[in-house]
Design an enzyme around this catalytic site. Sequence first.
Site, PDB file in Angstrom:
ATOM      1  N   TYR A   1      21.908  48.225  34.070  1.00  8.58           N
ATOM      2  CA  TYR A   1      23.184  48.706  33.507  1.00  8.58           C
ATOM      3  C   TYR A   1      23.070  48.935  32.001  1.00  8.58           C
ATOM      4  O   TYR A   1      23.595  49.906  31.457  1.00  8.58           O
ATOM      5  CB  TYR A   1      24.302  47.683  33.744  1.00  8.58           C
ATOM      6  CG  TYR A   1      25.022  47.825  35.056  1.00  8.58           C
ATOM      7  CD1 TYR A   1      25.811  48.953  35.318  1.00  8.58           C
ATOM      8  CD2 TYR A   1      24.953  46.840  36.028  1.00  8.58           C
ATOM      9  CE1 TYR A   1      26.502  49.086  36.520  1.00  8.58           C
ATOM     10  CE2 TYR A   1      25.636  46.958  37.233  1.00  8.58           C
ATOM     11  CZ  TYR A   1      26.409  48.088  37.471  1.00  8.58           C
ATOM     12  OH  TYR A   1      27.088  48.213  38.661  1.00  8.58           O
TER      13      TYR A   1
ATOM     14  N   ASP B   1      33.497  39.663  36.082  1.00  6.08           N
ATOM     15  CA  ASP B   1      32.606  40.814  36.250  1.00  6.08           C
ATOM     16  C   ASP B   1      31.212  40.433  35.791  1.00  6.08           C
ATOM     17  O   ASP B   1      31.066  39.622  34.874  1.00  6.08           O
ATOM     18  CB  ASP B   1      33.126  42.002  35.439  1.00  6.08           C
ATOM     19  CG  ASP B   1      32.450  43.302  35.872  1.00  6.08           C
ATOM     20  OD1 ASP B   1      31.429  43.666  35.256  1.00  6.08           O
ATOM     21  OD2 ASP B   1      32.905  43.931  36.830  1.00  6.08           O
TER      22      ASP B   1
ATOM     23  N   ARG C   1      47.423  43.986  37.942  1.00  4.91           N
ATOM     24  CA  ARG C   1      46.443  44.561  37.038  1.00  4.91           C
ATOM     25  C   ARG C   1      46.909  45.875  36.405  1.00  4.91           C
ATOM     26  O   ARG C   1      46.312  46.347  35.439  1.00  4.91           O
ATOM     27  CB  ARG C   1      45.130  44.847  37.812  1.00  4.91           C
ATOM     28  CG  ARG C   1      44.131  43.746  37.737  1.00  4.91           C
ATOM     29  CD  ARG C   1      42.901  44.012  36.904  1.00  4.91           C
ATOM     30  NE  ARG C   1      42.248  45.275  37.013  1.00  4.91           N
ATOM     31  CZ  ARG C   1      42.244  46.193  36.072  1.00  4.91           C
ATOM     32  NH1 ARG C   1      42.914  46.009  34.972  1.00  4.91           N
ATOM     33  NH2 ARG C   1      41.593  47.322  36.216  1.00  4.91           N
TER      34      ARG C   1
ATOM     35  N   ARG D   1      41.280  45.771  44.538  1.00  7.18           N
ATOM     36  CA  ARG D   1      42.335  46.798  44.528  1.00  7.18           C
ATOM     37  C   ARG D   1      42.902  47.137  45.899  1.00  7.18           C
ATOM     38  O   ARG D   1      43.912  47.822  45.995  1.00  7.18           O
ATOM     39  CB  ARG D   1      41.789  48.081  43.877  1.00  7.18           C
ATOM     40  CG  ARG D   1      41.663  47.989  42.366  1.00  7.18           C
ATOM     41  CD  ARG D   1      41.032  49.239  41.789  1.00  7.18           C
ATOM     42  NE  ARG D   1      39.637  49.364  42.209  1.00  7.18           N
ATOM     43  CZ  ARG D   1      38.868  50.419  41.937  1.00  7.18           C
ATOM     44  NH1 ARG D   1      39.351  51.442  41.272  1.00  7.18           N
ATOM     45  NH2 ARG D   1      37.612  50.449  42.341  1.00  7.18           N
TER      46      ARG D   1
ATOM     47  N   ARG E   1      34.246  40.706  46.672  1.00  9.66           N
ATOM     48  CA  ARG E   1      35.359  41.477  46.117  1.00  9.66           C
ATOM     49  C   ARG E   1      36.661  41.255  46.902  1.00  9.66           C
ATOM     50  O   ARG E   1      37.455  42.181  47.103  1.00  9.66           O
ATOM     51  CB  ARG E   1      34.992  42.981  46.065  1.00  9.66           C
ATOM     52  CG  ARG E   1      35.257  43.552  44.672  1.00  9.66           C
ATOM     53  CD  ARG E   1      34.887  45.007  44.521  1.00  9.66           C
ATOM     54  NE  ARG E   1      33.455  45.188  44.503  1.00  9.66           N
ATOM     55  CZ  ARG E   1      32.815  46.243  45.028  1.00  9.66           C
ATOM     56  NH1 ARG E   1      33.486  47.185  45.616  1.00  9.66           N
ATOM     57  NH2 ARG E   1      31.516  46.341  44.958  1.00  9.66           N
TER      58      ARG E   1
END
Length: 367
Positions: A164, A86, A50, A41, A37
């Site tokens: 998921y 992703d 973004r 962010r 990652r």
Amino acid sequence: ICAFVHSPKGFPKLKNDTFLRAARGEETEHTPVWCMRQAGRYLPEFRETRAAQDFFATCQSPKLCCELTLQPLRRYPLDAAIIFSDILVVPQALGMEVVMVPGKGPTFTEPLKEVEDLLKLRQKVDVTAELGYVFQAITLTRHSLEGRVPLIGFSGAPWTLMSYMIEGGGSTTMAKAKSWLYCHPEASHRLLRLLADVIIDYLVGQVAAGAQALQLFESHAGHLGPEQFETFALPYIRDIARAVKSKLKEEALPLVPMIIFAKDAHYALRDLAHAGYEVVGLDWTIRPQEARAQTGKDVTLQGNLDPCALYAPKEKIGEMVKKMLEGFGTQRYIANLGHGLYPDMNPEHVGAFVEAVHAHSRHINKH
């Protein structure tokens, strides 16, 4: 861009192959480092790029993915880039709808509830049609990197994606998904097989598009015990490595190093070391020496600083990195965190981590 998808020709010459050499077990002057990652962010420029975008719309824009992938490399002397994407693009390719809900994370509008729901999934997926935007992002990024560092492609592993798809999002127990393993073992294998087949084509497509290494994320391995892992995760992990390599050969594509990262699966490290991957990724809950003892001399290890260690003062980060390098040794080793970077981390501390790996490994190698 599409013209390159099937013939990755004309890519710039690679200038820094330290990461690839370490992955293949060759000697390196310094220990290579990248962060899971790393495009995230915690970077103000990432938040700016973004800000106005829907998450999955971003994933579907090759230009934005390229920009986000390159951002951390403008700041830090990292030894590898990982394409911004992703793991949930695979369930999307199977026809499931996933939306990013602020404060909650990825959410499936209609998770799989009954065994019959498997029939709603696409049984045959044309990965170029469904996931071509990832291939385009890889090709564009590979050119834009100008050979600075290798580009890593990735996918989620079957069990993690299945969990998921049934849970409908994140879960602390994975109880719904695990109940399938106990109550519907045959249907579980059908779903896992379907996922594995798509993942194999997807990973081969990423190499055709220009990926120079591949990582398989079994992020939810820790929810399984040894027996369930051996039945429902490991066979597919092995099969993916084997099938990807044989298809790469068939299609005369480069045989790129593959990394398996099964979070919290210490109980399976020996098996993972023999699963057909050049690199075994580790989370922060295992001692380096113990991981080495279990995996043997023929695989490279990757990891495993606790991401939260980056909250510590910079000089403390340096000490922890030095200790980690002494534990793993500087060869057959790729430094990383034991999981992804968190959004509230200080970019300067990430820089301190990267620089410490380079400085300490060079020092250890000299002496």
